[in-house]
Structure formats: structure tokens, C-alpha cells
Design a protein around this motif. Structure first.
Motif, PDB file in Angstrom:
ATOM      1  N   THR A  69       0.814  -1.219   0.000  1.00 10.03           N
ATOM      2  CA  THR A  69       0.000   0.000   0.000  1.00 10.03           C
ATOM      3  C   THR A  69       0.849   1.271   0.000  1.00 10.03           C
ATOM      4  OG1 THR A  69      -0.140  -0.109   2.413  1.00 10.03           O
ATOM      5  CG2 THR A  69      -1.924  -1.140   1.158  1.00 10.03           C
ATOM      6  N   THR A  70       2.162   1.121  -0.158  1.00 15.84           N
ATOM      7  CA  THR A  70       3.046   2.281  -0.223  1.00 15.84           C
ATOM      8  C   THR A  70       3.968   2.167  -1.432  1.00 15.84           C
ATOM      9  OG1 THR A  70       4.680   1.207   1.218  1.00 15.84           O
ATOM     10  CG2 THR A  70       3.044   2.602   2.287  1.00 15.84           C
ATOM     11  N   ASP A  71       4.450   3.312  -1.904  1.00 14.75           N
ATOM     12  CA  ASP A  71       5.400   3.313  -3.020  1.00 14.75           C
ATOM     13  C   ASP A  71       6.703   2.646  -2.587  1.00 14.75           C
ATOM     14  OD1 ASP A  71       3.433   4.800  -4.166  1.00 14.75           O
ATOM     15  OD2 ASP A  71       4.604   6.640  -4.361  1.00 14.75           O
ATOM     16  N   ILE A  72       7.365   1.952  -3.517  1.00 14.47           N
ATOM     17  CA  ILE A  72       8.658   1.322  -3.234  1.00 14.47           C
ATOM     18  C   ILE A  72       9.692   1.876  -4.203  1.00 14.47           C
ATOM     19  CG2 ILE A  72       9.978  -0.834  -3.225  1.00 14.47           C
ATOM     20  CD1 ILE A  72       7.503  -2.286  -2.308  1.00 14.47           C
ATOM     21  N   CYS A  73      10.738   2.496  -3.653  1.00 15.86           N
ATOM     22  CA  CYS A  73      11.813   3.042  -4.473  1.00 15.86           C
ATOM     23  C   CYS A  73      12.659   1.890  -5.002  1.00 15.86           C
ATOM     24  CB  CYS A  73      12.671   3.989  -3.635  1.00 15.86           C
ATOM     25  SG  CYS A  73      14.074   4.667  -4.537  1.00 15.86           S
ATOM     26  N   ILE A  74      12.878   1.867  -6.320  1.00 11.50           N
ATOM     27  CA  ILE A  74      13.684   0.785  -6.913  1.00 11.50           C
ATOM     28  C   ILE A  74      14.921   1.336  -7.619  1.00 11.50           C
ATOM     29  CG2 ILE A  74      11.726  -0.804  -7.130  1.00 11.50           C
ATOM     30  CD1 ILE A  74      11.688  -0.088 -10.152  1.00 11.50           C
ATOM     31  N   GLU A  75      15.333   2.541  -7.284  1.00  9.26           N
ATOM     32  CA  GLU A  75      16.522   3.092  -7.931  1.00  9.26           C
ATOM     33  C   GLU A  75      17.743   2.248  -7.588  1.00  9.26           C
ATOM     34  OE1 GLU A  75      18.117   6.577  -4.955  1.00  9.26           O
ATOM     35  OE2 GLU A  75      16.602   7.155  -6.424  1.00  9.26           O
ATOM     36  N   ASN A  76      18.562   2.008  -8.595  1.00 11.12           N
ATOM     37  CA  ASN A  76      19.775   1.183  -8.504  1.00 11.12           C
ATOM     38  C   ASN A  76      19.484  -0.306  -8.280  1.00 11.12           C
ATOM     39  OD1 ASN A  76      21.525   3.418  -8.881  1.00 11.12           O
ATOM     40  ND2 ASN A  76      21.270   3.966  -6.720  1.00 11.12           N
ATOM     41  N   TRP A  77      18.218  -0.721  -8.365  1.00  8.84           N
ATOM     42  CA  TRP A  77      17.926  -2.151  -8.350  1.00  8.84           C
ATOM     43  C   TRP A  77      18.406  -2.739  -9.671  1.00  8.84           C
ATOM     44  CZ3 TRP A  77      12.867  -4.151  -5.789  1.00  8.84           C
ATOM     45  CH2 TRP A  77      12.751  -3.619  -4.498  1.00  8.84           C
ATOM     46  N   LEU A  79      18.192  -6.006 -12.565  1.00  7.55           N
ATOM     47  CA  LEU A  79      17.609  -7.212 -13.141  1.00  7.55           C
ATOM     48  C   LEU A  79      18.780  -8.073 -13.592  1.00  7.55           C
ATOM     49  CD1 LEU A  79      15.185  -8.835 -14.315  1.00  7.55           C
ATOM     50  CD2 LEU A  79      15.575  -7.574 -16.449  1.00  7.55           C
ATOM     51  N   LYS A  80      18.909  -9.260 -13.008  1.00  6.19           N
ATOM     52  CA  LYS A  80      19.990 -10.171 -13.369  1.00  6.19           C
ATOM     53  C   LYS A  80      19.412 -11.438 -13.979  1.00  6.19           C
ATOM     54  CE  LYS A  80      23.214  -8.674  -9.724  1.00  6.19           C
ATOM     55  NZ  LYS A  80      24.100  -9.130  -8.612  1.00  6.19           N
ATOM     56  N   VAL A 134      15.549 -10.291  -9.411  1.00  2.00           N
ATOM     57  CA  VAL A 134      15.560  -8.858  -9.108  1.00  2.00           C
ATOM     58  C   VAL A 134      16.303  -8.664  -7.793  1.00  2.00           C
ATOM     59  CG1 VAL A 134      14.137  -6.827  -8.658  1.00  2.00           C
ATOM     60  CG2 VAL A 134      13.355  -8.559 -10.269  1.00  2.00           C
ATOM     61  N   PHE A 135      17.313  -7.789  -7.819  1.00  2.00           N
ATOM     62  CA  PHE A 135      18.115  -7.488  -6.632  1.00  2.00           C
ATOM     63  C   PHE A 135      17.935  -6.018  -6.263  1.00  2.00           C
ATOM     64  CE2 PHE A 135      20.052 -11.265  -8.276  1.00  2.00           C
ATOM     65  CZ  PHE A 135      20.648 -11.913  -7.199  1.00  2.00           C
ATOM     66  N   ASN A 136      17.891  -5.730  -4.947  1.00  2.00           N
ATOM     67  CA  ASN A 136      17.766  -4.332  -4.545  1.00  2.00           C
ATOM     68  C   ASN A 136      19.119  -3.634  -4.571  1.00  2.00           C
ATOM     69  OD1 ASN A 136      19.134  -5.005  -2.183  1.00  2.00           O
ATOM     70  ND2 ASN A 136      17.337  -4.855  -0.868  1.00  2.00           N
ATOM     71  N   ASP A 137      19.158  -2.391  -4.117  1.00  2.00           N
ATOM     72  CA  ASP A 137      20.380  -1.594  -4.231  1.00  2.00           C
ATOM     73  C   ASP A 137      21.492  -2.029  -3.281  1.00  2.00           C
ATOM     74  OD1 ASP A 137      18.956  -0.773  -2.029  1.00  2.00           O
ATOM     75  OD2 ASP A 137      19.315   1.364  -2.334  1.00  2.00           O
TER      76      ASP A 137
END
Length: 199
Positions: A69-77, A79-80, A134-137
Motif C-alpha cells: 500500500t506504499t510506493d517502493i523506491c527501486i533506484e539502482n535495483w 535485473l539479473k 531482481v536485486f535491490n540496491d
């Protein structure tokens, strides 16, 4: 003369007898069990993907979904994917300032083969029998799928590779009663094949 047993003694005896019988039934496997909990996704998930499409091997996409229910920042995530030799390779790094809104999708596609709209792209294809993650920052794996028995990206049972130039994909299952995306950490249980399909 027979002595009369007080009523409360008789009641106590019945309670003890009932307890013994219930204990015996419980030992026979008839004990009460709680209903299984629905395993709902609690972070960004791969909601749909394909590694082959009507336009060939580069007609591929990976759809990410934010079920919260909240935005999720995906900057610098990142895709491998897994290459044909089983090595990890980065296909896309999400630029700064990008977030997936609550209940929203983010589509990453191969710009050399996918003809629809997308949010971000890459240019090197994905091996059909490899894997996607998918990997996070901080390089923590958030979600992944594997398409062979030895894939390090497989969660539980792997998925059968998508081959041939067909308009199909794997889509994450949604609980029909609640609309919740299912995430059991088992690829075979979490996804189903869809024909035809575009995200």
C-alpha cells in the motif's frame, strides 16, 4: 443399603471420561488444525515474464509489481539473469528516482524484440532455460524464477522453459477471493502459463 453418589461426583466422572475419549481421538489424528494461511506477496515481485514471443527470442519482458500500500523506491535495483553457462549477468540497472507506486506495475523489456510499451529496457536476450532475478540496491535478491533444475534462481520447483515464438508467458497466480498476489517461494506453485498474453 446402597450409598447414593452425589450428583457433582457423577458430573466429575462424566467430564473425566469425555476428556479421556477426546485424548484418544486426538491421538488417532483427529486433532483440530488451523486453516493454512494465504502466503501473500509483501515486497516487489515478478508478476509476469517471458523469454520468447511472437517476434522471436528477443521478444521478452519482465513485469514487476508492487503489492503493498506504499510506493517502493527501486533506484539502482538490478535485473539479473543466468547465462547459458550458469553465470550471473546484469541486464538492467534501474536509474535514480524511480519508484513503483502502490499496487502498480513496472515493465522491463528487450528493446530489440518487444514491440509494446515499457518502462525500462535492455538489449541482450535472456536464455530460455536460465533464470531471472531482481536485486535491490544492496544486492539482496528480492524475487526470482528459475527455468531448470540446477538454476540458482529457482525458488522451490523450477518452471519449464518457454520455447518457440508463441504469444505466451508465465504469470503469477492471484488468489481469486482476495485479489492478492501469491508468493509461496515456490516457482511452480506461484506461476501459471498464459496463452495468449501481453502485459
Amino acid at each position: 443399603m446402597q450409598k447414593k453418589v452425589p450428583a457433582y461426583h457423577r458430573l466429575t466422572g462424566w467430564i473425566l471420561l469425555a476428556a479421556l475419549l477426546l485424548g484418544a481421538l486426538g491421538g488417532a489424528g483427529l486433532s483440530a488444525r488451523a486453516a493454512p494461511m494465504l502466503q501473500a506477496a509483501t515486497n516487489v515481485v515478478i508478476s509476469e515474464f517471458r523469454t520468447n514471443g511472437p517476434n522471436g527470442g528477443n521478444d521478452e519482458f519482465i513485469d514487476l509489481y508492487n503489492p503493498t500500500t506504499t510506493d517502493i523506491c527501486i533506484e539502482n535495483w538490478q535485473l539479473k539473469v543466468l547465462t547459458g553457462s550458469g553465470n550471473e549477468a546484469v541486464r538492467a540497472t534501474i536509474p535514480s528516482g524511480v519508484a513503483i507506486g502502490a499496487g502498480s506495475h513496472f515493465l522491463i523489456a528487450n528493446s530489440k524484440g518487444y514491440s509494446g510499451d515499457y518502462d525500462y529496457s535492455y538489449t541482450t536476450g535472456i536464455v530460455d532455460s536460465g533464470g531471472i532475478a531482481v536485486f535491490n540496491d544492496t544486492n539482496i535478491r528480492i524475487d526470482s524464477v528459475g527455468m531448470n533444475a540446477t538454476s540458482i534462481y529457482a525458488e522451490g520447483t523450477y518452471l519449464t522453459p518457454l520455447t518457440g515464438n508463441q504469444n505466451r508467458s508465465y504469470q503469477r497466480l492471484i488468489d481469486g477471493g482476495t485479489g492478492i498476489y501469491i508468493d509461496k517461494d515456490d516457482n511452480f506453485s506461484d506461476f501459471q502459463g498464459i496463452i495468449p498474453r501481453t502485459p
